[in-house]
Design a protein around this motif. Structure first.
Motif, PDB file in Angstrom:
ATOM      1  N   THR A 197     -59.967 -95.968 -49.163  1.00  0.00           N
ATOM      2  CA  THR A 197     -58.960 -96.536 -50.054  1.00  0.00           C
ATOM      3  C   THR A 197     -57.650 -95.764 -50.074  1.00  0.00           C
ATOM      4  O   THR A 197     -56.633 -96.288 -50.497  1.00  0.00           O
ATOM      5  CB  THR A 197     -59.482 -96.577 -51.511  1.00  0.00           C
ATOM      6  N   GLY A 198     -57.679 -94.495 -49.688  1.00  0.00           N
ATOM      7  CA  GLY A 198     -56.496 -93.643 -49.793  1.00  0.00           C
ATOM      8  C   GLY A 198     -56.379 -92.990 -51.153  1.00  0.00           C
ATOM      9  O   GLY A 198     -55.428 -92.258 -51.408  1.00  0.00           O
ATOM     10  N   GLU A 199     -57.356 -93.212 -52.032  1.00  0.00           N
ATOM     11  CA  GLU A 199     -57.337 -92.586 -53.358  1.00  0.00           C
ATOM     12  C   GLU A 199     -57.531 -91.084 -53.212  1.00  0.00           C
ATOM     13  O   GLU A 199     -58.294 -90.620 -52.367  1.00  0.00           O
ATOM     14  CB  GLU A 199     -58.470 -93.166 -54.223  1.00  0.00           C
ATOM     15  N   ALA A 200     -56.850 -90.302 -54.054  1.00  0.00           N
ATOM     16  CA  ALA A 200     -56.984 -88.848 -54.044  1.00  0.00           C
ATOM     17  C   ALA A 200     -57.404 -88.369 -55.425  1.00  0.00           C
ATOM     18  O   ALA A 200     -56.996 -88.927 -56.445  1.00  0.00           O
ATOM     19  CB  ALA A 200     -55.660 -88.206 -53.652  1.00  0.00           C
ATOM     20  N   ARG A 201     -58.242 -87.325 -55.435  1.00  0.00           N
ATOM     21  CA  ARG A 201     -58.695 -86.721 -56.688  1.00  0.00           C
ATOM     22  C   ARG A 201     -58.634 -85.213 -56.577  1.00  0.00           C
ATOM     23  O   ARG A 201     -58.982 -84.652 -55.546  1.00  0.00           O
ATOM     24  CB  ARG A 201     -60.137 -87.119 -56.979  1.00  0.00           C
ATOM     25  N   GLY A 202     -58.239 -84.565 -57.640  1.00  0.00           N
ATOM     26  CA  GLY A 202     -58.139 -83.114 -57.664  1.00  0.00           C
ATOM     27  C   GLY A 202     -59.200 -82.437 -58.493  1.00  0.00           C
ATOM     28  O   GLY A 202     -59.106 -81.249 -58.755  1.00  0.00           O
ATOM     29  N   ASP A 203     -60.232 -83.176 -58.884  1.00  0.00           N
ATOM     30  CA  ASP A 203     -61.269 -82.609 -59.754  1.00  0.00           C
ATOM     31  C   ASP A 203     -62.632 -82.559 -59.074  1.00  0.00           C
ATOM     32  O   ASP A 203     -63.665 -82.608 -59.719  1.00  0.00           O
ATOM     33  CB  ASP A 203     -61.364 -83.420 -61.042  1.00  0.00           C
ATOM     34  N   VAL A 204     -62.644 -82.413 -57.761  1.00  0.00           N
ATOM     35  CA  VAL A 204     -63.888 -82.418 -57.005  1.00  0.00           C
ATOM     36  C   VAL A 204     -64.433 -80.992 -56.939  1.00  0.00           C
ATOM     37  O   VAL A 204     -63.706 -80.061 -56.563  1.00  0.00           O
ATOM     38  CB  VAL A 204     -63.661 -82.967 -55.575  1.00  0.00           C
ATOM     39  N   GLY A 205     -65.689 -80.823 -57.309  1.00  0.00           N
ATOM     40  CA  GLY A 205     -66.303 -79.503 -57.256  1.00  0.00           C
ATOM     41  C   GLY A 205     -66.330 -78.968 -55.839  1.00  0.00           C
ATOM     42  O   GLY A 205     -66.695 -79.678 -54.899  1.00  0.00           O
ATOM     43  N   ARG A 206     -65.945 -77.713 -55.658  1.00  0.00           N
ATOM     44  CA  ARG A 206     -65.848 -77.135 -54.312  1.00  0.00           C
ATOM     45  C   ARG A 206     -67.200 -76.961 -53.630  1.00  0.00           C
ATOM     46  O   ARG A 206     -67.256 -76.722 -52.430  1.00  0.00           O
ATOM     47  CB  ARG A 206     -65.102 -75.808 -54.369  1.00  0.00           C
ATOM     48  N   ALA A 207     -68.285 -77.092 -54.374  1.00  0.00           N
ATOM     49  CA  ALA A 207     -69.613 -77.006 -53.771  1.00  0.00           C
ATOM     50  C   ALA A 207     -70.061 -78.356 -53.220  1.00  0.00           C
ATOM     51  O   ALA A 207     -71.074 -78.443 -52.528  1.00  0.00           O
ATOM     52  CB  ALA A 207     -70.629 -76.501 -54.794  1.00  0.00           C
ATOM     53  N   THR A 208     -69.291 -79.426 -53.484  1.00  0.00           N
ATOM     54  CA  THR A 208     -69.601 -80.764 -52.973  1.00  0.00           C
ATOM     55  C   THR A 208     -69.472 -80.769 -51.451  1.00  0.00           C
ATOM     56  O   THR A 208     -68.548 -80.175 -50.907  1.00  0.00           O
ATOM     57  CB  THR A 208     -68.635 -81.801 -53.579  1.00  0.00           C
ATOM     58  N   ARG A 209     -70.398 -81.442 -50.788  1.00  0.00           N
ATOM     59  CA  ARG A 209     -70.352 -81.524 -49.321  1.00  0.00           C
ATOM     60  C   ARG A 209     -69.664 -82.822 -48.910  1.00  0.00           C
ATOM     61  O   ARG A 209     -70.079 -83.899 -49.322  1.00  0.00           O
ATOM     62  CB  ARG A 209     -71.762 -81.448 -48.741  1.00  0.00           C
ATOM     63  N   MET A 210     -68.606 -82.666 -48.103  1.00  0.00           N
ATOM     64  CA  MET A 210     -67.824 -83.823 -47.654  1.00  0.00           C
ATOM     65  C   MET A 210     -67.409 -83.647 -46.203  1.00  0.00           C
ATOM     66  O   MET A 210     -67.464 -82.542 -45.654  1.00  0.00           O
ATOM     67  CB  MET A 210     -66.567 -83.963 -48.514  1.00  0.00           C
ATOM     68  N   ALA A 211     -66.964 -84.759 -45.629  1.00  0.00           N
ATOM     69  CA  ALA A 211     -66.465 -84.753 -44.248  1.00  0.00           C
ATOM     70  C   ALA A 211     -65.141 -83.996 -44.172  1.00  0.00           C
ATOM     71  O   ALA A 211     -64.431 -83.854 -45.172  1.00  0.00           O
ATOM     72  CB  ALA A 211     -66.279 -86.189 -43.761  1.00  0.00           C
ATOM     73  N   VAL A 212     -64.822 -83.521 -42.979  1.00  0.00           N
ATOM     74  CA  VAL A 212     -63.592 -82.758 -42.756  1.00  0.00           C
ATOM     75  C   VAL A 212     -62.902 -83.263 -41.487  1.00  0.00           C
ATOM     76  O   VAL A 212     -63.530 -83.378 -40.440  1.00  0.00           O
ATOM     77  CB  VAL A 212     -63.905 -81.247 -42.606  1.00  0.00           C
ATOM     78  N   ARG A 213     -61.627 -83.571 -41.616  1.00  0.00           N
ATOM     79  CA  ARG A 213     -60.782 -83.880 -40.458  1.00  0.00           C
ATOM     80  C   ARG A 213     -59.661 -82.857 -40.481  1.00  0.00           C
ATOM     81  O   ARG A 213     -58.795 -82.888 -41.350  1.00  0.00           O
ATOM     82  CB  ARG A 213     -60.218 -85.292 -40.517  1.00  0.00           C
ATOM     83  N   LEU A 214     -59.696 -81.918 -39.550  1.00  0.00           N
ATOM     84  CA  LEU A 214     -58.681 -80.869 -39.496  1.00  0.00           C
ATOM     85  C   LEU A 214     -57.382 -81.402 -38.897  1.00  0.00           C
ATOM     86  O   LEU A 214     -57.365 -82.485 -38.308  1.00  0.00           O
ATOM     87  CB  LEU A 214     -59.207 -79.693 -38.676  1.00  0.00           C
ATOM     88  N   VAL A 215     -56.332 -80.642 -39.054  1.00  0.00           N
ATOM     89  CA  VAL A 215     -55.031 -81.014 -38.521  1.00  0.00           C
ATOM     90  C   VAL A 215     -54.384 -79.757 -37.947  1.00  0.00           C
ATOM     91  O   VAL A 215     -54.731 -78.643 -38.334  1.00  0.00           O
ATOM     92  CB  VAL A 215     -54.153 -81.669 -39.616  1.00  0.00           C
ATOM     93  N   ARG A 216     -53.439 -79.957 -37.039  1.00  0.00           N
ATOM     94  CA  ARG A 216     -52.724 -78.851 -36.414  1.00  0.00           C
ATOM     95  C   ARG A 216     -51.298 -79.285 -36.130  1.00  0.00           C
ATOM     96  O   ARG A 216     -50.994 -80.488 -36.165  1.00  0.00           O
ATOM     97  CB  ARG A 216     -53.407 -78.467 -35.090  1.00  0.00           C
ATOM     98  N   PRO A 217     -50.411 -78.358 -35.807  1.00  0.00           N
ATOM     99  CA  PRO A 217     -49.059 -78.784 -35.397  1.00  0.00           C
ATOM    100  C   PRO A 217     -49.152 -79.592 -34.103  1.00  0.00           C
ATOM    101  O   PRO A 217     -50.008 -79.324 -33.265  1.00  0.00           O
ATOM    102  CB  PRO A 217     -48.325 -77.456 -35.172  1.00  0.00           C
ATOM    103  N   ALA A 218     -48.269 -80.549 -33.957  1.00  0.00           N
ATOM    104  CA  ALA A 218     -48.262 -81.384 -32.744  1.00  0.00           C
ATOM    105  C   ALA A 218     -47.921 -80.533 -31.528  1.00  0.00           C
ATOM    106  O   ALA A 218     -47.101 -79.620 -31.627  1.00  0.00           O
ATOM    107  CB  ALA A 218     -47.268 -82.514 -32.891  1.00  0.00           C
ATOM    108  N   PRO A 219     -48.565 -80.811 -30.385  1.00  0.00           N
ATOM    109  CA  PRO A 219     -48.279 -80.040 -29.164  1.00  0.00           C
ATOM    110  C   PRO A 219     -46.886 -80.337 -28.630  1.00  0.00           C
ATOM    111  O   PRO A 219     -46.307 -81.327 -28.875  1.00  0.00           O
ATOM    112  CB  PRO A 219     -49.354 -80.494 -28.185  1.00  0.00           C
TER     113      PRO A 219
END
Length: 196
Positions: free
Chosen positions: A174-196
């Protein structure tokens, strides 16, 4: 008819305004040129490049692998600390500055004008449509201010301790964002880097 002479303060403002509204060199002749799409593929097809933000995204989330046509395997789920450690370890191994994306960067990958909102499956095949960690810090200035009346009454307890244990995440369906997620929660990760 010539323009009237400007006084010294007016001349300074005229220079500032002219510079502020001037077109970049060569822009006048390129007015009809089509704009480059915001997202495109790298030359080898392993990264999605955000040309406007100058960022590069792997086509697959952590745990999945690009096989040349799609992402295979299972998305790995991380706590916030594990996600940060993963970015750091990958950066050391690759020599590239991998990091967790900021909320606004990750949200740009979701086309919220589409019904229903979605990520581009051609760019991000087999992408999990779940919550993903971001590197945006949860800041609750009122909670950490020792002089705020509420904190003095609570004796510095409560929210200030919780805010350290929470992070921001984005729902990629949905694109929804939340700032109250417990840091012990397990979630997916998509990393990012500067463009080559």
């Amino acid at each position: 008819m010539p323009l009237p002479a400007l006084s010294m303060p007016c001349r300074r403002w005229a220079v500032v305004l002219t510079a502020a509204f001037a077109l970049p060199a060569g822009a006048a002749g390129n007015a009809a040129a089509p704009a480059q799409p915001a997202l495109g593929l790298s030359a080898d097809g392993t990264l999605v490049v955000d040309h406007r933000a100058r960022l590069a995204w792997p086509r697959c989330v952590e745990g999945m692998r690009w096989n040349g046509s799609t992402c295979t395997g299972m998305a790995q789920l991380f706590t916030y600390g594990e996600a940060q450690a993963r970015a750091k370890a990958l950066g050391k191994a690759d020599g590239v500055r991998w990091r967790l994306p900021r909320v606004n960067e990750l949200r740009r990958l979701v086309d919220r004008s589409a019904r229903p909102p979605t990520m581009d499956a051609r760019l991000f095949p087999a992408a999990p449509r779940d919550w993903h960690w971001t590197g945006t810090a949860s800041v609750n200035a009122a909670a950490v201010n020792p002089y705020a009346y509420g904190n003095v009454v609570r004796g510095g307890e409560g929210e200030s301790q919780l805010s350290v244990q929470q992070g921001w995440a984005v729902d990629m369906s949905t694109g929804e964002a939340r700032g109250d997620v417990g840091r012990a929660t397990r979630m997916a990760v998509r990393l990012v880097r500067p463009a080559p």
